[in-house]
Design a protein around this motif. Structure first.
Motif, PDB file in Angstrom:
ATOM      1  N   MET A   1       5.801  11.425  12.287  1.00 11.04           N
ATOM      2  CA  MET A   1       6.779  10.528  12.817  1.00 11.04           C
ATOM      3  C   MET A   1       8.044  10.266  11.940  1.00 11.04           C
ATOM      4  SD  MET A   1       6.350   6.471  14.081  1.00 11.04           S
ATOM      5  CE  MET A   1       7.594   5.382  14.531  1.00 11.04           C
ATOM      6  N   ASN A   2       9.022  10.174  12.388  1.00 15.67           N
ATOM      7  CA  ASN A   2      10.080  10.117  11.394  1.00 15.67           C
ATOM      8  C   ASN A   2      10.500   8.752  11.164  1.00 15.67           C
ATOM      9  OD1 ASN A   2      12.468  10.286   9.884  1.00 15.67           O
ATOM     10  ND2 ASN A   2      13.828  10.532  11.817  1.00 15.67           N
ATOM     11  N   ARG A   3      10.354   8.374   9.789  1.00 17.60           N
ATOM     12  CA  ARG A   3      10.297   6.985   9.399  1.00 17.60           C
ATOM     13  C   ARG A   3      11.393   6.836   8.221  1.00 17.60           C
ATOM     14  NH1 ARG A   3       6.337   3.194   9.882  1.00 17.60           N
ATOM     15  NH2 ARG A   3       6.387   2.555   7.754  1.00 17.60           N
ATOM     16  N   PRO A   4      12.582   6.534   8.742  1.00 24.33           N
ATOM     17  CA  PRO A   4      13.727   6.311   7.806  1.00 24.33           C
ATOM     18  C   PRO A   4      13.650   5.267   6.705  1.00 24.33           C
ATOM     19  CG  PRO A   4      14.384   6.229  10.248  1.00 24.33           C
ATOM     20  CD  PRO A   4      12.933   6.091  10.122  1.00 24.33           C
ATOM     21  N   ILE A   5      14.245   5.779   5.603  1.00 19.32           N
ATOM     22  CA  ILE A   5      14.216   4.878   4.498  1.00 19.32           C
ATOM     23  C   ILE A   5      15.226   3.724   4.787  1.00 19.32           C
ATOM     24  CG2 ILE A   5      14.072   4.512   1.949  1.00 19.32           C
ATOM     25  CD1 ILE A   5      12.910   7.188   1.674  1.00 19.32           C
ATOM     26  N   VAL A   6      14.983   2.544   4.479  1.00 22.48           N
ATOM     27  CA  VAL A   6      16.034   1.472   4.743  1.00 22.48           C
ATOM     28  C   VAL A   6      16.242   0.678   3.484  1.00 22.48           C
ATOM     29  CG1 VAL A   6      17.062  -0.464   6.218  1.00 22.48           C
ATOM     30  CG2 VAL A   6      15.660   1.381   7.381  1.00 22.48           C
ATOM     31  N   VAL A   7      17.269   0.489   2.782  1.00 23.30           N
ATOM     32  CA  VAL A   7      17.468   0.099   1.484  1.00 23.30           C
ATOM     33  C   VAL A   7      17.656  -1.614   2.168  1.00 23.30           C
ATOM     34  CG1 VAL A   7      19.334  -0.618  -0.057  1.00 23.30           C
ATOM     35  CG2 VAL A   7      18.234   1.581  -0.077  1.00 23.30           C
ATOM     36  N   ILE A   8      17.024  -2.397   1.277  1.00 25.22           N
ATOM     37  CA  ILE A   8      17.648  -3.916   1.585  1.00 25.22           C
ATOM     38  C   ILE A   8      17.858  -4.535   0.144  1.00 25.22           C
ATOM     39  CG2 ILE A   8      16.425  -6.106   2.106  1.00 25.22           C
ATOM     40  CD1 ILE A   8      14.057  -4.418   3.851  1.00 25.22           C
ATOM     41  N   THR A   9      19.027  -5.000   0.478  1.00 25.43           N
ATOM     42  CA  THR A   9      19.685  -5.502  -1.040  1.00 25.43           C
ATOM     43  C   THR A   9      19.406  -6.971  -1.253  1.00 25.43           C
ATOM     44  OG1 THR A   9      21.854  -5.794  -0.206  1.00 25.43           O
ATOM     45  CG2 THR A   9      21.433  -3.701  -1.036  1.00 25.43           C
ATOM     46  N   GLY A  10      19.368  -7.343  -2.397  1.00 24.57           N
ATOM     47  CA  GLY A  10      19.087  -8.843  -2.700  1.00 24.57           C
ATOM     48  C   GLY A  10      19.317  -9.280  -4.140  1.00 24.57           C
ATOM     49  N   PRO A  11      19.258 -10.484  -4.409  1.00 30.11           N
ATOM     50  CA  PRO A  11      19.318 -10.870  -5.616  1.00 30.11           C
ATOM     51  C   PRO A  11      18.261 -10.434  -6.929  1.00 30.11           C
ATOM     52  CG  PRO A  11      18.602 -12.745  -4.688  1.00 30.11           C
ATOM     53  CD  PRO A  11      18.751 -11.632  -3.649  1.00 30.11           C
ATOM     54  N   ARG A  12      18.299 -10.347  -8.057  1.00 29.04           N
ATOM     55  CA  ARG A  12      17.528 -10.261  -8.951  1.00 29.04           C
ATOM     56  C   ARG A  12      16.065 -11.182  -8.830  1.00 29.04           C
ATOM     57  NH1 ARG A  12      17.406  -7.655 -13.874  1.00 29.04           N
ATOM     58  NH2 ARG A  12      19.615  -7.003 -13.869  1.00 29.04           N
ATOM     59  N   ARG A  13      16.551 -12.312  -8.668  1.00 30.66           N
ATOM     60  CA  ARG A  13      15.400 -13.201  -8.348  1.00 30.66           C
ATOM     61  C   ARG A  13      15.693 -14.035  -6.954  1.00 30.66           C
ATOM     62  NH1 ARG A  13      16.758 -13.324 -13.887  1.00 30.66           N
ATOM     63  NH2 ARG A  13      14.881 -12.932 -15.189  1.00 30.66           N
ATOM     64  N   GLY A  14      14.558 -14.374  -6.461  1.00 24.15           N
ATOM     65  CA  GLY A  14      14.543 -15.288  -5.178  1.00 24.15           C
ATOM     66  C   GLY A  14      14.894 -14.539  -3.981  1.00 24.15           C
ATOM     67  N   ALA A  15      15.293 -15.436  -3.185  1.00 24.33           N
ATOM     68  CA  ALA A  15      15.571 -14.983  -1.534  1.00 24.33           C
ATOM     69  C   ALA A  15      14.312 -14.136  -0.951  1.00 24.33           C
ATOM     70  CB  ALA A  15      16.786 -13.917  -1.615  1.00 24.33           C
ATOM     71  N   PHE A  16      13.201 -14.707  -1.278  1.00 23.80           N
ATOM     72  CA  PHE A  16      12.045 -13.992  -1.058  1.00 23.80           C
ATOM     73  C   PHE A  16      11.671 -13.842   0.587  1.00 23.80           C
ATOM     74  CE2 PHE A  16       7.339 -14.118   0.009  1.00 23.80           C
ATOM     75  CZ  PHE A  16       7.032 -12.866  -0.623  1.00 23.80           C
ATOM     76  N   GLY A  17      11.996 -15.243   1.084  1.00 23.54           N
ATOM     77  CA  GLY A  17      11.739 -15.344   2.521  1.00 23.54           C
ATOM     78  C   GLY A  17      12.440 -14.260   3.464  1.00 23.54           C
ATOM     79  N   PRO A  18      13.851 -14.212   3.232  1.00 17.55           N
ATOM     80  CA  PRO A  18      14.668 -13.399   3.872  1.00 17.55           C
ATOM     81  C   PRO A  18      14.411 -11.886   3.805  1.00 17.55           C
ATOM     82  CG  PRO A  18      16.018 -15.101   3.153  1.00 17.55           C
ATOM     83  CD  PRO A  18      14.722 -15.213   2.428  1.00 17.55           C
ATOM     84  N   ARG A  19      14.201 -11.548   2.468  1.00 14.14           N
ATOM     85  CA  ARG A  19      14.048  -9.984   2.290  1.00 14.14           C
ATOM     86  C   ARG A  19      12.736  -9.510   2.846  1.00 14.14           C
ATOM     87  NH1 ARG A  19      12.660  -9.116  -2.426  1.00 14.14           N
ATOM     88  NH2 ARG A  19      12.857 -11.270  -3.540  1.00 14.14           N
ATOM     89  N   VAL A  20      11.584 -10.470   2.992  1.00 10.77           N
ATOM     90  CA  VAL A  20      10.250 -10.168   3.559  1.00 10.77           C
ATOM     91  C   VAL A  20      10.243 -10.057   4.875  1.00 10.77           C
ATOM     92  CG1 VAL A  20       7.868 -11.045   4.005  1.00 10.77           C
ATOM     93  CG2 VAL A  20       8.769 -11.088   1.639  1.00 10.77           C
ATOM     94  N   LEU A  21      11.132 -10.979   5.546  1.00  4.10           N
ATOM     95  CA  LEU A  21      11.349 -10.947   7.105  1.00  4.10           C
ATOM     96  C   LEU A  21      12.016  -9.781   7.453  1.00  4.10           C
ATOM     97  CD1 LEU A  21      12.061 -14.744   7.652  1.00  4.10           C
ATOM     98  CD2 LEU A  21       9.963 -13.353   8.571  1.00  4.10           C
ATOM     99  N   VAL A  22      13.210  -9.334   6.639  1.00  5.36           N
ATOM    100  CA  VAL A  22      13.958  -8.033   7.198  1.00  5.36           C
ATOM    101  C   VAL A  22      13.020  -7.004   7.052  1.00  5.36           C
ATOM    102  CG1 VAL A  22      15.780  -6.559   6.313  1.00  5.36           C
ATOM    103  CG2 VAL A  22      16.078  -9.211   6.311  1.00  5.36           C
ATOM    104  N   ALA A  23      12.292  -6.802   5.873  1.00  2.00           N
ATOM    105  CA  ALA A  23      11.378  -5.815   5.660  1.00  2.00           C
ATOM    106  C   ALA A  23      10.282  -5.716   6.892  1.00  2.00           C
ATOM    107  CB  ALA A  23      10.595  -5.691   4.326  1.00  2.00           C
TER     108      ALA A  23
END
Length: 228
Positions: A1-23
């Motif tokens: 199955m083709n699984r594209p790699i998706v870069v998710i950007t964020g700050p050096r620290r913090g923003a854990f919740g949004p990054r986890v939900l996007v992932a």
């Protein structure tokens, strides 16, 4: 199955919740999320799509303006995400900009921002909320209308700045009841969308999940074409 790699950007620290939900949304639709922060060697990655997440306001120097307010800026993150956006634009990669991600995308294309919104609101509240309490009006016939499957829905609001002059190639495809820009897209691209709200906090909504589903669909199609 083709699984594209998706870069998710964020700050050096913090923003854990949004990054986890996007992932989580990326995984749900068959992608491989890769978190990228300032200082990471992102140039060495091979990726097929990008999500620029929300966070602090972008520095007005990026759209040649003097600061009118004095929030907390993150120049390290600004530099990283500007470079990632430029790379995605140059390569025609599918890109979803969320909140500050939409604002920075607009700035990279020559647009600018309203640095405060309270004075522009007449019918909508300036209160921040992750709950879908604001009304989004979507442009008929737009890609966003097709993805969401509606011309009117409820969204959340976690921003105090918004797009003013629209960048080159972008079209306004969503506004709130005060006419404040809530979404832009480039109709010439397969998927280049910036949304002012946070769809990652609304994953219980089928409409909102479709944004991530379409991002992955386009990324998967591009990957197949490159392999043929």
């Amino acid at each position: 199955m083709n699984r594209p790699i998706v870069v998710i950007t964020g700050p050096r620290r913090g923003a854990f919740g949004p990054r986890v939900l996007v992932a989580a949304a990326i995984r749900l639709y068959g992608g491989q999320p890769v978190q990228v922060r300032p200082g990471d060697a992102w140039e060495q990655l091979s990726y097929q799509a990008v999500v620029i997440t929300g966070g602090h306001d972008i520095d007005p120097v990026l759209y040649a303006a003097e600061p009118e307010v004095h929030p907390k800026y993150d120049p390290e993150r600004d530099a990283l995400e500007a470079a990632v956006i430029d790379d995605a634009l140059n390569r025609g990669l599918p890109l979803l900009g969320i909140c500050r991600g939409a604002q920075l995308l607009n700035a990279r294309l020559g647009g600018n921002l309203f640095q405060e919104l309270k004075s522009h609101r007449k019918m909508t509240s300036n209160r921040w909320t992750v709950l879908p309490l604001k009304t989004l009006q979507v442009q008929e016939g737009s890609g966003l209308a097709e993805h969401l499957g509606t011309q009117r829905c409820r969204i959340n609001s976690l921003h105090n700045q918004a797009i003013d002059r629209v960048g080159a190639g972008l079209q306004v495809v969503g506004r709130d009841l005060d006419g404040i820009v809530q979404a832009v897209e480039d109709p010439r691209e397969d998927f280049l969308i910036g949304v002012q709200w946070h769809p990652e906090f609304l994953l219980f909504s089928t409409r909102q999940r479709r944004l991530f589903a379409e991002l992955l669909r386009v990324a998967r199609t591009r990957t197949v074409c490159q392999q043929d």
